[in-house]
Design a protein around this motif. Structure first.
Motif, PDB file in Angstrom:
ATOM      1  N   ARG A 338       0.833  -1.210   0.000  1.00 37.80           N
ATOM      2  CA  ARG A 338       0.000   0.000   0.000  1.00 37.80           C
ATOM      3  C   ARG A 338       0.865   1.257   0.000  1.00 37.80           C
ATOM      4  N   ARG A 339       1.965   1.224   0.740  1.00 36.25           N
ATOM      5  CA  ARG A 339       2.860   2.387   0.750  1.00 36.25           C
ATOM      6  C   ARG A 339       3.478   2.606  -0.624  1.00 36.25           C
ATOM      7  N   ILE A 340       3.847   1.520  -1.278  1.00 39.91           N
ATOM      8  CA  ILE A 340       4.431   1.623  -2.619  1.00 39.91           C
ATOM      9  C   ILE A 340       3.441   2.250  -3.593  1.00 39.91           C
ATOM     10  N   LEU A 341       2.177   1.799  -3.544  1.00 40.12           N
ATOM     11  CA  LEU A 341       1.165   2.306  -4.470  1.00 40.12           C
ATOM     12  C   LEU A 341       0.736   3.733  -4.136  1.00 40.12           C
ATOM     13  N   ARG A 342       1.081   4.197  -2.934  1.00 36.05           N
ATOM     14  CA  ARG A 342       0.862   5.605  -2.594  1.00 36.05           C
ATOM     15  C   ARG A 342       2.084   6.449  -2.951  1.00 36.05           C
ATOM     16  N   GLY A 343       3.132   5.804  -3.455  1.00 39.39           N
ATOM     17  CA  GLY A 343       4.348   6.525  -3.803  1.00 39.39           C
ATOM     18  C   GLY A 343       5.213   6.847  -2.619  1.00 39.39           C
ATOM     19  N   GLU A 344       5.087   6.090  -1.544  1.00 41.23           N
ATOM     20  CA  GLU A 344       5.822   6.362  -0.309  1.00 41.23           C
ATOM     21  C   GLU A 344       6.907   5.298  -0.096  1.00 41.23           C
ATOM     22  N   GLY A 345       8.164   5.724  -0.177  1.00 36.50           N
ATOM     23  CA  GLY A 345       9.268   4.831   0.158  1.00 36.50           C
ATOM     24  C   GLY A 345       9.449   3.695  -0.827  1.00 36.50           C
ATOM     25  N   ASP A 346      10.568   3.040  -0.722  1.00 39.37           N
ATOM     26  CA  ASP A 346      10.892   1.836  -1.489  1.00 39.37           C
ATOM     27  C   ASP A 346      10.643   2.030  -2.980  1.00 39.37           C
ATOM     28  N   ALA A 347      11.003   3.229  -3.480  1.00 36.51           N
ATOM     29  CA  ALA A 347      10.714   3.538  -4.888  1.00 36.51           C
ATOM     30  C   ALA A 347      11.443   2.596  -5.840  1.00 36.51           C
ATOM     31  N   SER A 348      12.661   2.153  -5.451  1.00 35.77           N
ATOM     32  CA  SER A 348      13.417   1.285  -6.346  1.00 35.77           C
ATOM     33  C   SER A 348      12.714  -0.037  -6.567  1.00 35.77           C
ATOM     34  N   THR A 349      11.928  -0.473  -5.576  1.00 39.21           N
ATOM     35  CA  THR A 349      11.201  -1.731  -5.698  1.00 39.21           C
ATOM     36  C   THR A 349       9.866  -1.538  -6.398  1.00 39.21           C
ATOM     37  N   GLY A 350       9.197  -0.409  -6.125  1.00 40.94           N
ATOM     38  CA  GLY A 350       7.813  -0.281  -6.564  1.00 40.94           C
ATOM     39  C   GLY A 350       7.545   0.648  -7.709  1.00 40.94           C
ATOM     40  N   VAL A 351       8.599   1.251  -8.340  1.00 46.65           N
ATOM     41  CA  VAL A 351       8.325   2.230  -9.386  1.00 46.65           C
ATOM     42  C   VAL A 351       7.527   1.622 -10.534  1.00 46.65           C
ATOM     43  N   GLY A 352       7.803   0.339 -10.858  1.00 44.58           N
ATOM     44  CA  GLY A 352       7.070  -0.298 -11.947  1.00 44.58           C
ATOM     45  C   GLY A 352       5.605  -0.476 -11.622  1.00 44.58           C
ATOM     46  N   LEU A 353       5.296  -0.996 -10.429  1.00 42.00           N
ATOM     47  CA  LEU A 353       3.905  -1.199 -10.019  1.00 42.00           C
ATOM     48  C   LEU A 353       3.159   0.129  -9.951  1.00 42.00           C
ATOM     49  N   LEU A 354       3.763   1.127  -9.303  1.00 37.17           N
ATOM     50  CA  LEU A 354       3.125   2.432  -9.152  1.00 37.17           C
ATOM     51  C   LEU A 354       2.900   3.085 -10.505  1.00 37.17           C
ATOM     52  N   LEU A 370      -4.658  -1.422 -10.879  1.00 38.36           N
ATOM     53  CA  LEU A 370      -4.210  -2.789 -10.597  1.00 38.36           C
ATOM     54  C   LEU A 370      -4.921  -3.358  -9.371  1.00 38.36           C
ATOM     55  N   VAL A 371      -5.236  -4.642  -9.426  1.00 37.63           N
ATOM     56  CA  VAL A 371      -5.731  -5.377  -8.261  1.00 37.63           C
ATOM     57  C   VAL A 371      -4.634  -6.364  -7.883  1.00 37.63           C
TER      58      VAL A 371
END
Length: 396
Positions: A338-354, A370-371
């Motif tokens: 949820r933090r990744i999809l809000r653009g909070e922290g761990d950008a290197s891991t979640g930039v693709g999903l976000l 995305l679900v």
């Protein structure tokens, strides 16, 4: 212009005012017998039609070419003897009589470009054959910036023309504002795609080339096939044209990506692909699925996992195509996701999903985000729905 509501209001007022002015200049015999409705109704139709023809050029911004293509329509919209469009530096176009006045226009509107206020002035023309005796100049303003001016010329001073010119200039500003929004949208999409391309890890590229090199002596034919897959994958991923692609092209690129991954990991990675032929032509944002598959590979093989299975399906769901990407890897803590999809922290891991989630919502609406189903140690399942037909979305 400060918003969509103000822009729409300006359009309606401009068209109504210009229609009334244009109708007032018509003679009673000017309405053809075949026309339906009163002269005022016909004038309103003509005004709307003329405005619709002038709008497309202006949607490319205030340039010499767009001004040239729109000026005659705008002059007809006002029913005036001459019309001039400028930017902040020079005259872009003069349409109508009295072109010799074009040399003095920038001096006349210099104060307007600085102040952003309408101005009217007598032309002071000594040519007895010139019909231009009076002019009104209106600034073309977008986001509180004066981009240029619209100047309408007439044989005599006219309060009606002054009002009509002001409203038509505001309508022009709406088109220029939309042009700015179009440019901003294009820049945003390009930035998003650059971010996704940056997500294609240099380590993946180096490891792929290393894997290919390892086959050069032991299996030259396999090395050749992998090198072709690598070249096609890179060509597709770094192409410069088109905001959208087809599901067929995206899945083909993913197949090439997975071939390179399997060359490195061998039996550690098993992939199941299930695709319904009828969804292959469906359009979707470019480079939309590859980051999700890369995420599945990363989480499927990270840590001490010895073997991972990834399942990719693209199935027909009535008016939509449903794409599911599932892995049986380490999964993720839902709160972290949820933090990744809000653009909070761990950008290197979640930039693709976000990035993919935001692009899907931008193109299709929030209901098409995305679900994602996941838990620590339970793998991850990502589902996205794609409308089969959506205006403005076409694969290239």
């Amino acid at each position: 212009m400060t918003g969509a509501a103000a822009g729409i209001g300006a359009v309606l007022v401009a068209l109504a005012c210009a229609a009334a002015f244009w109708a007032g200049r018509r003679t009673a015999g000017a309405v053809r017998p075949s026309d339906v409705g009163t002269p005022v109704e016909h004038a309103t139709f003509e005004t709307l039609h003329t405005a619709s023809l002038a709008a497309p050029p202006l949607r490319s911004g205030l340039t010499e070419e767009s001004a040239r293509r729109a000026a005659r329509r705008l002059r007809h919209l006002l029913g005036t003897d001459a019309l001039c469009l400028t930017d902040r530096e020079s005259v872009l176009v003069w349409d109508g009589a009295g072109q010799h006045h074009g040399t003095e226009v920038m001096d006349r509107v210099r104060g307007l470009l600085d102040s952003g206020r309408d101005t009217a002035f007598p032309t002071g023309c000594d040519d007895l054959d010139c019909p231009l005796r009076w002019a009104v100049a209106v600034p073309l303003t977008v986001d509180h910036r004066v981009l240029g001016a619209l100047i309408a010329y007439a044989p005599r001073e006219s309060a009606v023309l002054a009002r009509a010119a002001g409203e038509v200039a505001r309508w022009v500003c709406v088109q220029l504002e939309l042009a700015e929004l179009d440019r901003s949208r294009t820049q945003l999409i390009e930035a998003e795609i650059r971010a996704l391309r940056a997500q294609i890890s240099p380590h993946f590229l180096f490891n792929s080339l290393a894997a290919i090199a390892s086959f050069v002596r032991t299996d030259p034919e396999q090395a050749r096939e992998l090198l072709l897959e690598f070249a096609d994958f890179a060509r597709y991923s770094f192409r410069k044209h088109g905001d959208f692609t087809t599901l067929a092209d995206e899945l083909h690129s993913i197949d090439q990506y997975l071939a390179l991954v399997r060359a490195r990991f061998g039996d550690r990675l098993a992939v199941t692909l299930q695709v319904a032929p009828e969804v292959l032509p469906v359009a979707l944002p470019f480079l939309c699925l590859q980051p999700l598959v890369e995420n599945a590979v990363k989480h499927g093989l990270e840590g001490a996992v010895e073997r991972s299975r990834i399942t990719i399906s693209a199935l027909d769901a009535g008016s939509e195509a449903e794409v599911v990407i599932e892995d049986d890897g380490t999964g993720m803590d839902p709160e972290r996701l949820r933090r990744i999809l809000r653009g909070e922290g761990d950008a290197s891991t979640g930039v693709g999903l976000l990035n993919v989630d935001e692009r899907l919502r931008q193109v299709y609406g929030d209901e098409y985000g995305l679900v994602i189903e996941t838990a620590v140690g339970a793998g991850m399942r990502i589902t996205l729905r794609l409308p089969k037909y959506r205006a403005g979305v076409h694969g290239s």
